[in-house]
Design a protein around this motif. Structure first.
Motif, short mmCIF file in Angstrom:
data_model
loop_
_atom_site.label_atom_id
_atom_site.label_comp_id
_atom_site.label_asym_id
_atom_site.label_seq_id
_atom_site.Cartn_x
_atom_site.Cartn_y
_atom_site.Cartn_z
N CYS A 1 0.90 -1.24 0.08
CA CYS A 1 -0.15 0.10 -0.01
C CYS A 1 1.02 1.26 0.19
CB CYS A 1 -0.90 -0.05 1.28
SG CYS A 1 -2.29 1.37 1.32
N LEU A 2 0.66 2.06 -0.94
CA LEU A 2 1.41 3.13 -1.21
C LEU A 2 0.69 4.71 -1.10
CD1 LEU A 2 3.35 1.89 -4.27
CD2 LEU A 2 4.42 2.07 -2.18
N SER A 3 1.44 5.75 -0.63
CA SER A 3 0.94 6.94 -0.65
C SER A 3 0.84 7.57 -1.95
CB SER A 3 1.49 7.74 0.62
OG SER A 3 2.81 8.27 -0.12
N ASP A 4 0.47 8.69 -2.25
CA ASP A 4 0.49 9.39 -3.54
C ASP A 4 1.80 9.96 -3.71
OD1 ASP A 4 0.21 11.44 -2.00
OD2 ASP A 4 -1.65 12.31 -2.52
N GLN A 5 2.88 9.86 -2.79
CA GLN A 5 4.22 10.13 -3.07
C GLN A 5 5.09 8.71 -3.05
OE1 GLN A 5 6.54 12.73 -3.28
NE2 GLN A 5 4.87 13.85 -3.92
N LEU A 6 4.49 7.59 -3.26
CA LEU A 6 4.91 6.19 -3.19
C LEU A 6 5.59 6.01 -2.13
CD1 LEU A 6 5.86 6.37 -7.23
CD2 LEU A 6 3.78 5.64 -6.04
N ASP A 7 5.38 6.52 -0.99
CA ASP A 7 5.92 6.16 0.44
C ASP A 7 4.90 4.73 1.03
OD1 ASP A 7 7.28 8.38 0.80
OD2 ASP A 7 5.81 9.31 1.58
N LEU A 8 5.46 3.85 1.40
CA LEU A 8 5.04 2.70 1.88
C LEU A 8 4.07 2.98 3.09
CD1 LEU A 8 7.83 0.00 1.92
CD2 LEU A 8 5.52 -0.23 0.88
N LEU A 9 2.79 2.56 3.07
CA LEU A 9 1.86 2.53 4.20
C LEU A 9 1.48 1.22 4.72
CD1 LEU A 9 -0.83 5.00 2.57
CD2 LEU A 9 1.19 5.73 3.91
N SER A 10 1.60 1.31 6.01
CA SER A 10 1.51 -0.09 6.72
C SER A 10 -0.30 -0.23 7.25
CB SER A 10 2.14 -0.12 8.14
OG SER A 10 1.77 0.80 8.97
N VAL A 11 -1.05 0.84 6.97
CA VAL A 11 -2.32 0.61 7.16
C VAL A 11 -3.21 1.17 5.75
CG1 VAL A 11 -4.33 1.55 8.62
CG2 VAL A 11 -2.38 1.22 9.63
N VAL A 12 -4.16 0.26 5.51
CA VAL A 12 -4.82 0.34 4.13
C VAL A 12 -5.88 1.52 4.38
CG1 VAL A 12 -6.04 -0.70 2.28
CG2 VAL A 12 -4.13 -2.07 3.49
N PRO A 13 -5.87 2.54 3.74
CA PRO A 13 -7.03 3.63 3.78
C PRO A 13 -8.29 2.78 3.01
CG PRO A 13 -4.89 4.62 2.75
CD PRO A 13 -4.81 3.22 2.95
N PRO A 14 -9.45 3.22 3.95
CA PRO A 14 -10.75 2.59 3.41
C PRO A 14 -10.84 2.82 1.90
CG PRO A 14 -11.12 3.86 5.10
CD PRO A 14 -9.70 4.15 4.88
N SER A 15 -10.50 3.84 1.32
CA SER A 15 -10.45 4.17 -0.08
C SER A 15 -10.05 3.07 -1.01
CB SER A 15 -10.17 5.35 -0.57
OG SER A 15 -8.81 5.62 -0.40
N ARG A 16 -9.06 2.28 -0.63
CA ARG A 16 -8.23 1.30 -1.44
C ARG A 16 -9.11 0.03 -1.68
NH1 ARG A 16 -3.07 3.37 -1.30
NH2 ARG A 16 -3.18 5.58 -0.93
N ARG A 17 -9.85 -0.20 -2.72
CA ARG A 17 -10.57 -1.23 -2.95
C ARG A 17 -10.35 -2.19 -4.11
NH1 ARG A 17 -15.25 3.21 -3.63
NH2 ARG A 17 -14.16 3.47 -5.46
N THR A 18 -9.09 -1.93 -4.70
CA THR A 18 -8.51 -2.65 -5.61
C THR A 18 -7.24 -3.10 -5.56
OG1 THR A 18 -10.30 -1.75 -7.17
CG2 THR A 18 -8.57 -2.93 -8.36
N CYS A 19 -6.85 -4.32 -5.97
CA CYS A 19 -5.23 -4.70 -5.85
C CYS A 19 -4.93 -4.91 -7.50
CB CYS A 19 -5.14 -5.85 -5.08
SG CYS A 19 -3.46 -6.53 -5.15
N ALA A 20 -3.93 -4.02 -7.96
CA ALA A 20 -3.36 -4.41 -9.27
C ALA A 20 -2.15 -5.21 -9.10
CB ALA A 20 -3.18 -3.07 -9.94
N LEU A 21 -2.13 -6.30 -9.70
CA LEU A 21 -0.84 -7.14 -9.92
C LEU A 21 0.17 -6.85 -10.85
CD1 LEU A 21 0.18 -9.64 -8.43
CD2 LEU A 21 -0.40 -10.94 -10.54
N LEU A 22 1.21 -6.48 -10.67
CA LEU A 22 2.22 -5.87 -11.58
C LEU A 22 3.35 -6.71 -12.00
CD1 LEU A 22 1.07 -3.02 -10.54
CD2 LEU A 22 3.26 -2.11 -10.85
N ALA A 23 3.35 -7.00 -13.29
CA ALA A 23 4.41 -8.01 -13.72
C ALA A 23 5.75 -7.28 -13.59
CB ALA A 23 4.15 -8.32 -15.05
N LEU A 24 6.74 -8.20 -13.03
CA LEU A 24 8.10 -7.62 -13.09
C LEU A 24 9.12 -8.41 -13.85
CD1 LEU A 24 8.40 -7.31 -9.04
CD2 LEU A 24 7.66 -5.77 -10.85
N GLU A 25 10.60 -8.10 -13.82
CA GLU A 25 11.13 -9.03 -14.51
C GLU A 25 11.12 -10.20 -13.86
OE1 GLU A 25 14.92 -6.94 -14.81
OE2 GLU A 25 14.30 -5.53 -16.44
N ALA A 26 11.09 -10.52 -12.87
CA ALA A 26 11.29 -11.64 -12.03
C ALA A 26 10.12 -11.77 -11.02
CB ALA A 26 12.48 -12.09 -11.34
#
Lengths: 158, 165
Positions: free
Chosen positions: B66-91
């Motif tokens: 879970c990231l902030s809009d500055q791409l900082d890691l968040l440990s608590v998920v805000p209620p507005s976050r309803r979807t998880c997108a799976l990103l493909a990496l090289e590995a």
């Protein structure tokens, strides 16, 4: 009568600086700006101006002054080298700029309050009893951020 | 200041995916996104350090962040976050939890470089694309994963902090 040759820029509080009369191109009132992630806290936003995306520099934050409301943007132009096509940037301002006539007899030392001024300023003059740094726009806008520039990338626990 | 045409696939009118994370519109090539899942379906048991859970894909589980809009890691998920997108990496893959996901057609937009005065060498933002009344930040999944990895290597801090990228 003295010829106006500088713009006095107010960044809020006692934080002021100047640019040359021909460097300030446009004043934007209550601009729409956009945040960009992973950027230094003093340059976190961009503004769309004449189909260009300009970085918005918050000089007050950069010199460690108290953050203030900045409802104006000064669009500035500068050259990295003489004869080169101009580059553009924006400075966040607390109030509209004022024109000044400055001469060599007003030269003085940079303010002591912030160690950042020597990097940001090309010279300094005295105005109404206070030092006013003259911004080195080319260096300010053409240099990559320092590694200690205060990017927000910690771990927020809430 | 240079501008480039953004054409992620080489085709005109290519589609792209926008992850909305608070005020951030993070744009990826459509092929970078392998799956979408409701945030309520994540496995929240024993998450990896600084992640918020796991998602399953290709018979394996992958960490979700879970990231902030500055791409900082968040440990608590805000209620507005309803979807998880799976990103493909090289590995492998990572999940990023976001407010909303949309597919857009990229037409005649002009891609701008991140201005040098604000560009960190390790930024996951490859460029900027104005679109209507918003600014799309063009992301790279592998650089985003590296950005997350750098943050997870730092000791946990008691509250939001400002550290080096």
């Amino acid at each position: 009568m003295s010829r106006m040759n500088a713009w006095l820029l107010d960044f809020g509080g006692d934080c002021r600086a100047a640019v040359g009369a021909r460097e300030l191109l446009h004043l934007v009132d209550t601009p729409v700006t956009f945040a960009v992630p992973c950027t230094p806290e003093y340059c976190r936003r961009v503004v769309l101006w004449q189909e260009r995306l300009l970085p918005v520099m918050d000089i007050a934050t950069r010199v460690g002054a108290q953050p203030r409301k900045a409802p104006f943007l000064a669009v500035i132009g500068y050259q990295r080298q003489r004869g080169e096509y101009p580059q553009f940037g924006a400075l966040a301002l607390s109030s509209p700029p004022r024109q000044l006539a400055v001469n060599d007899e007003q030269t003085c030392r940079l303010p002591d309050e912030s160690g950042a001024w020597p990097e940001l300023a090309i010279s300094c003059f005295e105005h109404q009893g206070a030092p006013v740094p003259v911004l080195n726009l080319s260096r300010i806008f053409s240099s990559a951020p320092h590694r200690d520039a205060g990017f927000t990338q910690g771990i927020a626990m809430s | 200041m240079s501008t480039l045409r953004f054409d992620p696939s080489g085709a005109a009118n290519a589609s792209a995916t926008v992850l909305k994370i608070d005020g951030l519109d993070l744009l990826f090539q459509q092929s970078d996104i392998r799956a979408l899942e409701s945030a309520s379906n994540l496995d929240r048991n024993a998450p990896r350090e600084n992640s918020v859970g796991w998602t399953s894909y290709m018979r394996q589980r992958w960490p979700v962040y879970c990231l902030s809009d500055q791409l900082d890691l968040l440990s608590v998920v805000p209620p507005s976050r309803r979807t998880c997108a799976l990103l493909a990496l090289e590995a492998g893959y990572i999940g990023v939890i976001c407010d909303d996901v949309s597919i857009i057609k990229l037409a005649a937009g002009q891609r701008h470089e991140v201005p040098i005065a604000m560009k960190d060498a390790e930024t996951p933002i490859l460029g900027l694309l104005p679109s209507g009344d918003r600014l799309l930040c063009i992301g790279d999944p592998n650089r985003l994963a590296a950005c997350i990895e750098r943050q997870t290597r730092k000791p946990s801090l008691p509250e939001e902090s400002q550290c080096l990228a």
